[in-house]
Design a protein around this motif. Sequence first.
Motif, PDB file in Angstrom:
ATOM      1  N   ASN A  39       0.777  -1.244   0.000  1.00 38.42           N
ATOM      2  CA  ASN A  39       0.000   0.000   0.000  1.00 38.42           C
ATOM      3  C   ASN A  39       0.804   1.288   0.000  1.00 38.42           C
ATOM      4  OD1 ASN A  39      -2.595  -1.279   0.114  1.00 38.42           O
ATOM      5  ND2 ASN A  39      -2.046  -1.883   2.185  1.00 38.42           N
ATOM      6  N   LYS A  40       2.023   1.275   0.477  1.00 38.52           N
ATOM      7  CA  LYS A  40       2.769   2.524   0.628  1.00 38.52           C
ATOM      8  C   LYS A  40       3.959   2.628  -0.312  1.00 38.52           C
ATOM      9  CE  LYS A  40       1.285   3.077   5.351  1.00 38.52           C
ATOM     10  NZ  LYS A  40       1.647   3.096   6.745  1.00 38.52           N
ATOM     11  N   ASN A  41       4.151   1.620  -1.137  1.00 31.76           N
ATOM     12  CA  ASN A  41       5.208   1.657  -2.134  1.00 31.76           C
ATOM     13  C   ASN A  41       6.592   1.893  -1.545  1.00 31.76           C
ATOM     14  OD1 ASN A  41       3.479   1.222  -4.398  1.00 31.76           O
ATOM     15  ND2 ASN A  41       2.741   3.301  -4.083  1.00 31.76           N
ATOM     16  N   ILE A  42       6.873   1.254  -0.427  1.00 30.25           N
ATOM     17  CA  ILE A  42       8.229   1.349   0.131  1.00 30.25           C
ATOM     18  C   ILE A  42       9.170   0.533  -0.743  1.00 30.25           C
ATOM     19  CG2 ILE A  42       7.391   1.700   2.479  1.00 30.25           C
ATOM     20  CD1 ILE A  42       8.253  -1.221   3.046  1.00 30.25           C
ATOM     21  N   ASP A  43      10.428   0.853  -0.675  1.00 32.18           N
ATOM     22  CA  ASP A  43      11.417   0.121  -1.460  1.00 32.18           C
ATOM     23  C   ASP A  43      11.615  -1.271  -0.888  1.00 32.18           C
ATOM     24  OD1 ASP A  43      11.793   2.290  -3.106  1.00 32.18           O
ATOM     25  OD2 ASP A  43      13.529   3.036  -2.001  1.00 32.18           O
ATOM     26  N   MET A  44      11.765  -2.239  -1.794  1.00 36.23           N
ATOM     27  CA  MET A  44      12.008  -3.616  -1.387  1.00 36.23           C
ATOM     28  C   MET A  44      13.484  -3.932  -1.559  1.00 36.23           C
ATOM     29  SD  MET A  44       8.839  -5.868  -2.823  1.00 36.23           S
ATOM     30  CE  MET A  44       8.986  -5.407  -4.544  1.00 36.23           C
ATOM     31  N   SER A  45      13.999  -4.753  -0.673  1.00 37.61           N
ATOM     32  CA  SER A  45      15.380  -5.201  -0.798  1.00 37.61           C
ATOM     33  C   SER A  45      15.482  -6.199  -1.955  1.00 37.61           C
ATOM     34  CB  SER A  45      15.841  -5.876   0.498  1.00 37.61           C
ATOM     35  OG  SER A  45      15.146  -7.105   0.674  1.00 37.61           O
ATOM     36  N   ASN A  46      16.693  -6.373  -2.439  1.00 35.61           N
ATOM     37  CA  ASN A  46      16.911  -7.367  -3.504  1.00 35.61           C
ATOM     38  C   ASN A  46      16.525  -8.760  -3.025  1.00 35.61           C
ATOM     39  OD1 ASN A  46      17.877  -5.423  -5.262  1.00 35.61           O
ATOM     40  ND2 ASN A  46      20.009  -5.755  -4.679  1.00 35.61           N
ATOM     41  N   GLU A  47      16.847  -9.080  -1.778  1.00 34.37           N
ATOM     42  CA  GLU A  47      16.512 -10.391  -1.224  1.00 34.37           C
ATOM     43  C   GLU A  47      15.012 -10.627  -1.224  1.00 34.37           C
ATOM     44  OE1 GLU A  47      18.489  -8.140   0.326  1.00 34.37           O
ATOM     45  OE2 GLU A  47      20.446  -9.081   0.169  1.00 34.37           O
ATOM     46  N   LEU A  48      14.259  -9.595  -0.857  1.00 32.72           N
ATOM     47  CA  LEU A  48      12.804  -9.724  -0.831  1.00 32.72           C
ATOM     48  C   LEU A  48      12.245  -9.875  -2.240  1.00 32.72           C
ATOM     49  CD1 LEU A  48      10.325  -9.841   0.932  1.00 32.72           C
ATOM     50  CD2 LEU A  48      10.232  -7.350   0.890  1.00 32.72           C
ATOM     51  N   MET A  49      12.795  -9.131  -3.199  1.00 29.22           N
ATOM     52  CA  MET A  49      12.334  -9.272  -4.583  1.00 29.22           C
ATOM     53  C   MET A  49      12.590 -10.687  -5.097  1.00 29.22           C
ATOM     54  SD  MET A  49      13.099  -5.650  -6.495  1.00 29.22           S
ATOM     55  CE  MET A  49      14.692  -5.242  -5.794  1.00 29.22           C
ATOM     56  N   VAL A  50      13.740 -11.253  -4.760  1.00 26.04           N
ATOM     57  CA  VAL A  50      14.053 -12.624  -5.182  1.00 26.04           C
ATOM     58  C   VAL A  50      13.094 -13.609  -4.520  1.00 26.04           C
ATOM     59  CG1 VAL A  50      15.787 -14.470  -5.041  1.00 26.04           C
ATOM     60  CG2 VAL A  50      16.464 -12.158  -5.731  1.00 26.04           C
ATOM     61  N   ALA A  51      12.843 -13.437  -3.232  1.00 22.06           N
ATOM     62  CA  ALA A  51      11.935 -14.336  -2.523  1.00 22.06           C
ATOM     63  C   ALA A  51      10.530 -14.282  -3.118  1.00 22.06           C
ATOM     64  CB  ALA A  51      11.892 -13.979  -1.032  1.00 22.06           C
ATOM     65  N   ILE A  52      10.057 -13.083  -3.430  1.00 21.59           N
ATOM     66  CA  ILE A  52       8.731 -12.942  -4.043  1.00 21.59           C
ATOM     67  C   ILE A  52       8.703 -13.625  -5.401  1.00 21.59           C
ATOM     68  CG2 ILE A  52       7.117 -11.276  -5.062  1.00 21.59           C
ATOM     69  CD1 ILE A  52       7.897  -9.375  -2.719  1.00 21.59           C
ATOM     70  N   SER A  53       9.769 -13.460  -6.167  1.00 16.48           N
ATOM     71  CA  SER A  53       9.851 -14.093  -7.477  1.00 16.48           C
ATOM     72  C   SER A  53       9.791 -15.618  -7.362  1.00 16.48           C
ATOM     73  CB  SER A  53      11.134 -13.674  -8.189  1.00 16.48           C
ATOM     74  OG  SER A  53      11.273 -14.355  -9.415  1.00 16.48           O
ATOM     75  N   ILE A  54      10.512 -16.165  -6.407  1.00 18.52           N
ATOM     76  CA  ILE A  54      10.531 -17.619  -6.220  1.00 18.52           C
ATOM     77  C   ILE A  54       9.168 -18.132  -5.782  1.00 18.52           C
ATOM     78  CG2 ILE A  54      11.482 -19.459  -4.759  1.00 18.52           C
ATOM     79  CD1 ILE A  54      14.159 -17.846  -4.820  1.00 18.52           C
ATOM     80  N   ILE A  55       8.546 -17.453  -4.837  1.00 19.55           N
ATOM     81  CA  ILE A  55       7.261 -17.905  -4.304  1.00 19.55           C
ATOM     82  C   ILE A  55       6.139 -17.767  -5.331  1.00 19.55           C
ATOM     83  CG2 ILE A  55       5.462 -17.389  -2.593  1.00 19.55           C
ATOM     84  CD1 ILE A  55       7.778 -16.690  -0.652  1.00 19.55           C
ATOM     85  N   THR A  56       6.141 -16.669  -6.081  1.00 23.25           N
ATOM     86  CA  THR A  56       5.028 -16.397  -7.005  1.00 23.25           C
ATOM     87  C   THR A  56       5.288 -16.897  -8.418  1.00 23.25           C
ATOM     88  OG1 THR A  56       5.922 -14.234  -7.622  1.00 23.25           O
ATOM     89  CG2 THR A  56       4.369 -14.310  -5.745  1.00 23.25           C
ATOM     90  N   ASP A  57       6.526 -17.174  -8.735  1.00 18.41           N
ATOM     91  CA  ASP A  57       6.951 -17.535 -10.094  1.00 18.41           C
ATOM     92  C   ASP A  57       6.796 -16.351 -11.065  1.00 18.41           C
ATOM     93  OD1 ASP A  57       8.201 -19.410 -11.721  1.00 18.41           O
ATOM     94  OD2 ASP A  57       6.307 -20.094 -12.583  1.00 18.41           O
ATOM     95  N   ILE A  58       6.816 -15.142 -10.517  1.00 21.79           N
ATOM     96  CA  ILE A  58       6.819 -13.931 -11.343  1.00 21.79           C
ATOM     97  C   ILE A  58       8.280 -13.646 -11.700  1.00 21.79           C
ATOM     98  CG2 ILE A  58       6.376 -11.441 -11.397  1.00 21.79           C
ATOM     99  CD1 ILE A  58       4.076 -11.950  -9.404  1.00 21.79           C
ATOM    100  N   ASP A  59       8.536 -13.371 -12.945  1.00 23.31           N
ATOM    101  CA  ASP A  59       9.899 -13.139 -13.430  1.00 23.31           C
ATOM    102  C   ASP A  59      10.569 -12.032 -12.617  1.00 23.31           C
ATOM    103  OD1 ASP A  59      12.244 -12.742 -14.855  1.00 23.31           O
ATOM    104  OD2 ASP A  59      11.252 -12.384 -16.772  1.00 23.31           O
TER     105      ASP A  59
END
Length: 106
Positions: A39-59
């Motif tokens: 909701n607030k568009n805070i910056d995500m860490s690289n680690e979090l972006m990778v984890a989201i990609s792995i869990i969701t299968d989003i490129d």
Amino acid sequence: MIIGFGGYLKDYLEHYNISQVEFANRLDISTKHLNEILNKNIDMSNELMVAISIITDIDINFIVKIENNKKIKQYLINKYGDNLKEYLGMPKYNNIAFNSYFCLSS
């Protein structure tokens, strides 16, 4: 309003009927942190972006591109304010491409 990947992730969770609590647990973050991402568009860490990609299968490239575009747009708005196009000296015929790339309203 600047939209980062959080808006896309929120739609993803709603589409697949995944609760924020469940998804936060899978990411090993607090629900408050996930809510801030959504909701607030805070910056995500690289680690979090990778984890989201792995869990969701989003490129991962899509996630990184959206997040980087958000950061670039925020930088330009902070530096040039409402007169962004004028400061950049953009000709009128490029406004359509510029607006679609950065999702700016005319």
